[in-house]
Design an enzyme around this catalytic site. Structure first.
Site, PDB file in Angstrom:
ATOM      1  N   LYS A  23      -2.804   5.962  -4.261  1.00  0.00           N
ATOM      2  CA  LYS A  23      -3.758   7.019  -4.150  1.00  0.00           C
ATOM      3  C   LYS A  23      -3.305   8.287  -4.628  1.00  0.00           C
ATOM      4  O   LYS A  23      -2.196   8.786  -4.788  1.00  0.00           O
ATOM      5  CB  LYS A  23      -4.012   7.150  -2.516  1.00  0.00           C
ATOM      6  CG  LYS A  23      -3.957   6.026  -1.847  1.00  0.00           C
ATOM      7  CD  LYS A  23      -4.011   5.988  -0.235  1.00  0.00           C
ATOM      8  CE  LYS A  23      -3.862   4.630   0.285  1.00  0.00           C
ATOM      9  NZ  LYS A  23      -2.283   4.687   0.935  1.00  0.00           N
TER      10      LYS A  23
ATOM     11  N   ASP B 298       0.900  -1.332  -0.011  1.00  0.00           N
ATOM     12  CA  ASP B 298      -0.007   0.079  -0.074  1.00  0.00           C
ATOM     13  C   ASP B 298       0.831   1.230  -0.081  1.00  0.00           C
ATOM     14  O   ASP B 298       1.481   1.693   1.015  1.00  0.00           O
ATOM     15  CB  ASP B 298      -0.940  -0.033   1.151  1.00  0.00           C
ATOM     16  CG  ASP B 298      -1.795   1.297   1.296  1.00  0.00           C
ATOM     17  OD1 ASP B 298      -3.014   1.188   0.542  1.00  0.00           O
ATOM     18  OD2 ASP B 298      -1.497   2.103   2.010  1.00  0.00           O
TER      19      ASP B 298
ATOM     20  N   HIS C 133      -7.391   9.794  -1.859  1.00  0.00           N
ATOM     21  CA  HIS C 133      -6.844   9.580  -0.554  1.00  0.00           C
ATOM     22  C   HIS C 133      -7.270  10.014   0.727  1.00  0.00           C
ATOM     23  O   HIS C 133      -7.583   9.424   1.764  1.00  0.00           O
ATOM     24  CB  HIS C 133      -5.382  10.277  -0.631  1.00  0.00           C
ATOM     25  CG  HIS C 133      -4.358   9.604   0.433  1.00  0.00           C
ATOM     26  ND1 HIS C 133      -2.996   9.699   0.153  1.00  0.00           N
ATOM     27  CD2 HIS C 133      -4.384   9.306   1.668  1.00  0.00           C
ATOM     28  CE1 HIS C 133      -2.409   9.110   1.189  1.00  0.00           C
ATOM     29  NE2 HIS C 133      -3.267   8.988   2.206  1.00  0.00           N
TER      30      HIS C 133
ATOM     31  N   TYR D  76       3.342   9.602  -0.391  1.00  0.00           N
ATOM     32  CA  TYR D  76       4.525   8.875   0.398  1.00  0.00           C
ATOM     33  C   TYR D  76       5.799   9.018  -0.304  1.00  0.00           C
ATOM     34  O   TYR D  76       6.801   8.983   0.018  1.00  0.00           O
ATOM     35  CB  TYR D  76       4.055   7.481   0.462  1.00  0.00           C
ATOM     36  CG  TYR D  76       2.754   7.003   1.278  1.00  0.00           C
ATOM     37  CD1 TYR D  76       2.205   8.250   2.028  1.00  0.00           C
ATOM     38  CD2 TYR D  76       2.203   5.708   1.347  1.00  0.00           C
ATOM     39  CE1 TYR D  76       0.794   7.724   2.561  1.00  0.00           C
ATOM     40  CE2 TYR D  76       1.208   5.254   1.808  1.00  0.00           C
ATOM     41  CZ  TYR D  76       0.339   6.490   2.465  1.00  0.00           C
ATOM     42  OH  TYR D  76      -0.771   6.058   2.920  1.00  0.00           O
TER      43      TYR D  76
HETATM   44  P1  NAD Z   1       0.695   1.115  12.012  1.00  0.00           P
HETATM   45  O1  NAD Z   1      -0.295   0.983  13.066  1.00  0.00           O
HETATM   46  O2  NAD Z   1       1.082   0.230  10.874  1.00  0.00           O
HETATM   47  O3  NAD Z   1       2.079   1.185  13.040  1.00  0.00           O
HETATM   48  C1  NAD Z   1       3.487   1.346  12.354  1.00  0.00           C
HETATM   49  C2  NAD Z   1       4.129   1.440  13.679  1.00  0.00           C
HETATM   50  O4  NAD Z   1       4.314   0.097  14.328  1.00  0.00           O
HETATM   51  C3  NAD Z   1       5.784   1.870  13.306  1.00  0.00           C
HETATM   52  O5  NAD Z   1       6.390   2.788  14.116  1.00  0.00           O
HETATM   53  C4  NAD Z   1       6.488   0.424  13.283  1.00  0.00           C
HETATM   54  O6  NAD Z   1       7.653   0.695  13.471  1.00  0.00           O
HETATM   55  C5  NAD Z   1       5.739  -0.100  14.321  1.00  0.00           C
HETATM   56  N1  NAD Z   1       5.433  -1.669  14.192  1.00  0.00           N
HETATM   57  C6  NAD Z   1       5.114  -2.446  13.165  1.00  0.00           C
HETATM   58  N2  NAD Z   1       5.349  -3.758  13.337  1.00  0.00           N
HETATM   59  C7  NAD Z   1       6.011  -3.835  14.619  1.00  0.00           C
HETATM   60  C8  NAD Z   1       5.887  -5.094  15.510  1.00  0.00           C
HETATM   61  N3  NAD Z   1       5.782  -6.179  14.725  1.00  0.00           N
HETATM   62  N4  NAD Z   1       6.428  -4.841  16.540  1.00  0.00           N
HETATM   63  C9  NAD Z   1       6.562  -3.556  17.238  1.00  0.00           C
HETATM   64  N5  NAD Z   1       6.326  -2.469  16.351  1.00  0.00           N
HETATM   65  C10 NAD Z   1       6.040  -2.555  15.048  1.00  0.00           C
HETATM   66  O7  NAD Z   1       0.858   2.698  11.412  1.00  0.00           O
HETATM   67  P2  NAD Z   1       0.871   3.511  10.096  1.00  0.00           P
HETATM   68  O8  NAD Z   1       2.090   3.215   9.223  1.00  0.00           O
HETATM   69  O9  NAD Z   1       0.470   4.813  10.318  1.00  0.00           O
HETATM   70  O10 NAD Z   1      -0.170   2.594   8.703  1.00  0.00           O
HETATM   71  C11 NAD Z   1      -0.112   1.604   8.269  1.00  0.00           C
HETATM   72  C12 NAD Z   1      -0.189   1.935   6.841  1.00  0.00           C
HETATM   73  O11 NAD Z   1      -1.583   2.506   6.488  1.00  0.00           O
HETATM   74  C13 NAD Z   1       0.645   3.250   6.350  1.00  0.00           C
HETATM   75  O12 NAD Z   1       1.894   2.626   6.167  1.00  0.00           O
HETATM   76  C14 NAD Z   1      -0.235   3.659   5.037  1.00  0.00           C
HETATM   77  O13 NAD Z   1       0.163   2.514   3.984  1.00  0.00           O
HETATM   78  C15 NAD Z   1      -1.442   3.488   5.484  1.00  0.00           C
HETATM   79  N6  NAD Z   1      -2.032   4.578   6.037  1.00  0.00           N
HETATM   80  C16 NAD Z   1      -3.040   5.161   5.150  1.00  0.00           C
HETATM   81  C17 NAD Z   1      -3.625   6.333   5.651  1.00  0.00           C
HETATM   82  C18 NAD Z   1      -4.543   7.106   4.780  1.00  0.00           C
HETATM   83  O14 NAD Z   1      -4.971   8.288   5.046  1.00  0.00           O
HETATM   84  N7  NAD Z   1      -5.193   6.305   3.767  1.00  0.00           N
HETATM   85  C19 NAD Z   1      -2.925   7.194   6.778  1.00  0.00           C
HETATM   86  C20 NAD Z   1      -1.975   6.463   7.668  1.00  0.00           C
HETATM   87  C21 NAD Z   1      -1.572   5.293   7.057  1.00  0.00           C
END
Ligand code: NAD
Length: 276
Positions: free
Chosen positions: A76, A46, A109, A51
């Site tokens: 997006k 994704d 988005h 990004y």
């Molecule tokens: P997330 O909830 O996936 O959390 C990511 C955080 O958790 C990072 O700091 C990572 O280091 C940590 N993490 C991941 N796996 C771990 C593990 N196994 N143990 C410990 N820590 C761990 O947060 P995110 O990145 O905000 O969301 C995921 C994805 O969603 C984004 O990368 C993006 O692709 C999407 N997203 C979309 C929107 C939107 O507006 N459409 C907004 C935010 C994110």
């Protein structure tokens, strides 16, 4: 590797239920991270124009050696490219950066409702789907009113809505609306950006299954029928997150997770008040 579950969307295309999120993955690292994830068994990435790492996503897919049609890629359209013509131009640029001739899923988005352009933007996505350059089309951060408007004006229902969703912000009202409209739900910030890792309920369930807290939270999304896109750049965590496929939460634990919901549990902006 455990077989990848897929969700059948309302256009009959299938999406792998777990994917790799790459928001905040530095552009110079993205090809490596994506190739690592694909080698570990992910088949879904994704990204988004905003990004600034679509180029690395495309490179990572090619470096994996997998055929293009075995990897599901979402991108997006960013807010300042809303509108019919601007979206067409922006999408060409996405394909150029990815070096793909189609994407599996194209999303708006944010509704960015103050611009008054999301219906025209949706019409551009409908055209791109007709042309086959976006195999499926959907939205992100849309509320019920936005979903009803695009559906009412075009007759085309988005395949999914990608929204902030995690155990402390479960979005029940919106998920009920999705179910009625035939729209799948995809969870962004599924780990609550890490804030659930110290939660006593999640810690207790993790100990019971001999799993990590991240795996318990990802498993809750999977067992809730949600599409989930956790982000990590750390190879061991990328593998750990995918390994959430290899166990299930029982009904008591699902009930305990359901009780973690809060009304004000958002980490990110509220789409109804966002001014970007
Ligand atoms: P997330 O909830 O996936 O959390 C990511 C955080 O958790 C990072 O700091 C990572 O280091 C940590 N993490 C991941 N796996 C771990 C593990 N196994 N143990 C410990 N820590 C761990 O947060 P995110 O990145 O905000 O969301 C995921 C994805 O969603 C984004 O990368 C993006 O692709 C999407 N997203 C979309 C929107 C939107 O507006 N459409 C907004 C935010 C994110």
């Amino acid at each position: 590797m455990t077989a990848q579950p897929r969700i059948i969307l309302n256009d009959q295309n299938a999406i792998p239920q777990i994917g790799l999120g790459v928001w905040q993955t530095p552009s110079e690292d993205t090809a490596d991270v994506v190739a690592t994830a694909l080698e570990a068994g992910y088949r879904h990435v994704d990204t988004a124009a905003v990004y600034r790492n679509e180029k690395g996503v495309g490179e990572g897919v090619r470096r994996s050696g997998l055929p293009r049609d075995e990897v599901y890629v979402t991108t997006k359209i960013w807010n300042d490219n809303q509108g019919y013509d601007a979206t067409m131009v922006a999408f060409e640029k996405c394909l150029g950066r990815l070096q793909f001739d189609y994407v599996d899923l194209l999303l708006i988005h944010w509704p960015s409702a103050y611009r008054g352009l999301y219906v025209d933007t949706w019409k551009a996505l409908v055209k791109l789907k007709e042309e086959g350059r976006a195999r499926s089309i959907g939205v992100s951060n849309f509320d019920v009113e936005h979903l009803e408007r695009i559906t009412g004006e075009t007759g085309v229902v988005p395949v999914l809505n990608q929204i902030e969703l995690h155990p402390t912000f479960q979005q029940r009202r919106l998920r009920e609306a999705h179910a009625k409209l035939g729209i799948a739900t995809e969870s962004w910030s599924p780990l609550g950006r890490g804030k659930l890792f110290e939660d006593p309920t999640v810690l207790r369930i993790a100990a019971k299954y001999g799993r990590t807290t991240a795996q318990v939270v990802i498993r809750w999304h999977l067992d809730s029928g949600l599409i989930v896109i956790p982000k990590s750049v750390t190879p061991s965590r990328i593998v750990e997150n995918l390994d959430s496929l290899s166990f299930r939460l029982d009904a008591d634990d699902m009930a305990a997770m359901a009780a973690l919901d809060t009304v004000d549990g958002r980490c990110g902006p509220d789409p109804n008040t966002a001014d970007f």
